[in-house]
Design a protein around this motif. Structure first.
Motif, PDB file in Angstrom:
ATOM      1  N   GLY A   1      50.462  43.765  37.128  1.00 49.01           N
ATOM      2  CA  GLY A   1      49.085  43.961  36.704  1.00 49.01           C
ATOM      3  C   GLY A   1      48.368  42.659  36.399  1.00 49.01           C
ATOM      4  N   VAL A   2      47.069  42.755  36.268  1.00 45.38           N
ATOM      5  CA  VAL A   2      46.253  41.589  35.971  1.00 45.38           C
ATOM      6  C   VAL A   2      46.501  41.115  34.540  1.00 45.38           C
ATOM      7  N   LEU A   3      46.766  42.041  33.637  1.00 44.42           N
ATOM      8  CA  LEU A   3      46.987  41.661  32.239  1.00 44.42           C
ATOM      9  C   LEU A   3      48.242  40.824  32.049  1.00 44.42           C
ATOM     10  N   THR A   4      49.276  41.047  32.864  1.00 40.39           N
ATOM     11  CA  THR A   4      50.500  40.261  32.731  1.00 40.39           C
ATOM     12  C   THR A   4      50.321  38.846  33.258  1.00 40.39           C
ATOM     13  N   LEU A   5      49.333  38.642  34.126  1.00 40.61           N
ATOM     14  CA  LEU A   5      49.084  37.293  34.640  1.00 40.61           C
ATOM     15  C   LEU A   5      48.358  36.469  33.609  1.00 40.61           C
TER      16      LEU A   5
END
Length: 114
Positions: free
Chosen positions: A110-114
């Motif tokens: 996901g984008v949040l983990t990046l």
């Protein structure tokens, strides 16, 4: 509330908040009991998986960039990339599943983990 719903009163000692670390690292630990060679090989395979995953992810990104460049800049798309990219992504997930199982973790994209 979940304990009442799931009836997990006897699982208080099992559900620990800290993650379970994979075997490896200290060869003098009693868990080895003559299996040091096996754990060394397993550690080498894990290193190989990390290297292959890194190289495959970089290659997949470069394939996507090359396809966009070839299609929109020079107007000459290479159709083989459209079949190669999903196959490479599939192998990334296969190797990623094996590595995440070793680390007792999850695949995150996901984008949040990046």
């Amino acid at each position: 509330m979940t304990k009442e719903l799931l009836h997990t009163d006897s699982l208080d000692n099992v559900l620990t908040p800290e993650p379970i670390m994979p075997a490896g690292g200290d060869a003098s630990a009693p868990v080895y009991r003559g299996l040091g060679g096996f754990y060394t090989i397993e550690d080498r395979v894990a290193l190989l998986m990390r290297v292959v995953l890194f190289a495959a992810m970089i290659a997949l990104g470069l394939l996507m960039a090359a396809q966009v460049f070839m299609r929109y800049v020079i107007a000459s798309p290479f159709l083989g990339i459209e079949e190669l990219a999903p196959m490479l992504a599939l192998w990334i997930y296969f190797i990623g599943m094996a590595y995440c199982t070793r680390e007792r973790d999850h695949i995150e994209g996901g984008v949040l983990t990046l």
